[in-house]
Design an enzyme around this catalytic site. Structure first.
Site, PDB file in Angstrom:
ATOM      1  N   HIS A 126      32.457  47.637  39.533  1.00 27.21           N
ATOM      2  CA  HIS A 126      32.640  46.197  39.298  1.00 27.21           C
ATOM      3  C   HIS A 126      32.683  45.397  40.597  1.00 27.21           C
ATOM      4  O   HIS A 126      32.547  44.170  40.588  1.00 27.21           O
ATOM      5  CB  HIS A 126      33.883  45.930  38.436  1.00 27.21           C
ATOM      6  CG  HIS A 126      35.194  46.039  39.140  1.00 27.21           C
ATOM      7  ND1 HIS A 126      36.001  47.148  39.040  1.00 27.21           N
ATOM      8  CD2 HIS A 126      35.857  45.171  39.935  1.00 27.21           C
ATOM      9  CE1 HIS A 126      37.108  46.954  39.734  1.00 27.21           C
ATOM     10  NE2 HIS A 126      37.037  45.753  40.295  1.00 27.21           N
ATOM     11  N   ASP A 157      33.453  53.317  36.492  1.00 25.61           N
ATOM     12  CA  ASP A 157      33.736  52.236  37.441  1.00 25.61           C
ATOM     13  C   ASP A 157      33.652  52.703  38.893  1.00 25.61           C
ATOM     14  O   ASP A 157      34.499  52.385  39.714  1.00 25.61           O
ATOM     15  CB  ASP A 157      35.100  51.597  37.169  1.00 25.61           C
ATOM     16  CG  ASP A 157      35.216  50.220  37.833  1.00 25.61           C
ATOM     17  OD1 ASP A 157      34.175  49.677  38.250  1.00 25.61           O
ATOM     18  OD2 ASP A 157      36.347  49.704  37.940  1.00 25.61           O
ATOM     19  N   SER A 240      40.256  46.353  44.995  1.00 29.04           N
ATOM     20  CA  SER A 240      39.388  47.240  44.231  1.00 29.04           C
ATOM     21  C   SER A 240      38.393  47.941  45.137  1.00 29.04           C
ATOM     22  O   SER A 240      37.743  47.312  45.976  1.00 29.04           O
ATOM     23  CB  SER A 240      38.625  46.443  43.166  1.00 29.04           C
ATOM     24  OG  SER A 240      39.495  45.968  42.181  1.00 29.04           O
TER      25      SER A 240
END
Length: 388
Positions: A126, A157, A240
């Protein structure tokens, strides 16, 4: 409190960054030191008075109270332990931070970890989104580097990008062993939260083996990931794709999610973050680097397309099979479009998310009992699971 995990994706850069200053550590002072220094002179004065009064001898000065000595020893031990932990933190930061990069994906920022000396960087799917080209900044201060996408694997992911030119000073991170991770272990999260590059937060491993599902930015469900590492280290937008590391400077996970609290308007639930375990990171990254894509996901599937259905009270009641892949797991067990799956083994299935979570811990080739309804009748089938 009902906390549901949501995607903490790359953050937008702010026009200016706040300045921070290292607070000065207060000096420690021995509270009883002066008392001890005065004791000999006070004792001598007492002896002089006793002799003047006709005493035949003087009583020696009393030793410091045991309580005072024990207190000083405990305080010294606590101070040494604090300093040792502080030095351990600093050693890990100095060791790992040069391996953590900031990734500029068009109009957003995220983080990544240098995987090898060939310039491969592992991050979240992402974070890269639909982009193919990126700007990468490393903590050691070299000029901004160009990178290209190798492959993205949204189902877990994870993604791998590669630097177009590899600088001599590039430092790959050390990756640990998932079997060594324990609840209560001290960890640090490193990345670029809110665009603040080379930031570090600390916490502990709060739990292991969590299965969580991402929430897409526009609504709906993203990847469902099993065996996640839950941590109290702060995971904020921009973290992230960064590194969750132990005190041996080993990466034990890739931070990807933070929980949100629906009762607080989906604001962040403090101290509840999740990282993809290092075992899955290695599995996916190694396949992408070797073959340019994931060839063996290790993730079980029914090989169907489904949607959530509701009952007469408009509550989620199962997953209707919209289509069944020919030759897939469900088709091989006799399931067909229109069937409604309500249970996998003993686990109830009410939504497409709960179906993904029920299968997340299973392996391809494993046999499970699927309960479903067809034309109002409840039935069961033994399904040999396929692969995503």
């Amino acid at each position: 409190m009902d906390a549901s995990p949501s995607r903490r994706s790359a953050s937008r850069r702010s026009p200016s960054r706040p300045a921070f200053r290292q607070p000065r550590r207060p000096a420690l002072r021995q509270p009883r030191g002066r008392v001890r220094r005065l004791l000999p002179s006070l004792a001598a004065g007492a002896c002089a008075l006793a002799l003047a009064a006709g005493c035949s001898g003087a009583t020696p000065a009393a030793a410091p109270a045991p309580e005072a000595s024990a207190s000083g020893t405990a305080q010294g031990s606590a101070t040494r332990a604090t300093n040792d932990l502080e030095r351990a933190y600093q050693a890990v930061i100095n060791d790992v931070l040069p391996s953590v990069v900031q990734i500029d994906a068009s109009d957003s920022l995220g983080s990544g970890v240098v995987y090898d000396d060939k310039g491969h960087i592992v991050t979240n799917a992402h974070v890269v989104g639909d982009e193919k080209k990126f700007k990468v900044s490393v903590a050691t201060g070299e000029a901004v580097l160009n990178a290209s996408l190798v492959s993205s694997y949204p189902e877990q992911d994870l993604a791998v990008i590669k630097l177009d030119e590899v600088p001599d000073a590039l430092k790959p991170a050390k990756f640990g062993d998932a079997d060594d991770v324990e609840v209560g272990q001290i960890v640090m999260a490193m990345g670029s939260p809110l665009g603040l590059s080379s930031s570090v937060t600390q916490g502990i491993v709060s739990a292991l083996g969590r299965t969580v599902s991402e929430t897409r930015a526009g609504g709906g469900t993203g990847a469902t990931i099993a065996n996640m590492v839950q941590t109290s280290a702060a995971i904020n937008p921009g973290n992230s794709g960064g590194a969750l590391v132990d005190l041996d400077s080993r990466v034990i996970g890739i931070p990807t999610l933070a929980a949100t609290d629906p009762q607080m308007g989906d604001s962040a639930a403090p101290g509840i973050g999740f990282a993809i375990p290092v075992s899955m990171v290695r599995t996916v990254a190694d396949q992408i680097i070797k073959d340019g894509r994931v060839t063996d996901s290790g993730r079980a599937a029914l090989n169907i397309t489904g949607r959530t259905v509701v009952d007469d009270s408009y509550r989620p009641a199962g997953v209707a099979l919209v289509s069944v892949e020919r030759g897939g797991a469900a088709a091989g067990a006799g399931l067909r479009a229109g069937d409604i799956v309500t249970k996998i083994g003993d686990t109830p299935v009410t939504t497409i998310t709960s179906l993904s979570e029920a299968l997340a811990g299973d392996k391809p080739g494993q046999k499970v009992t699927v309960t479903y309804t067809r034309d109002g009748d409840s039935r069961t089938a033994e399904v040999t699971l396929g692969e995503i």
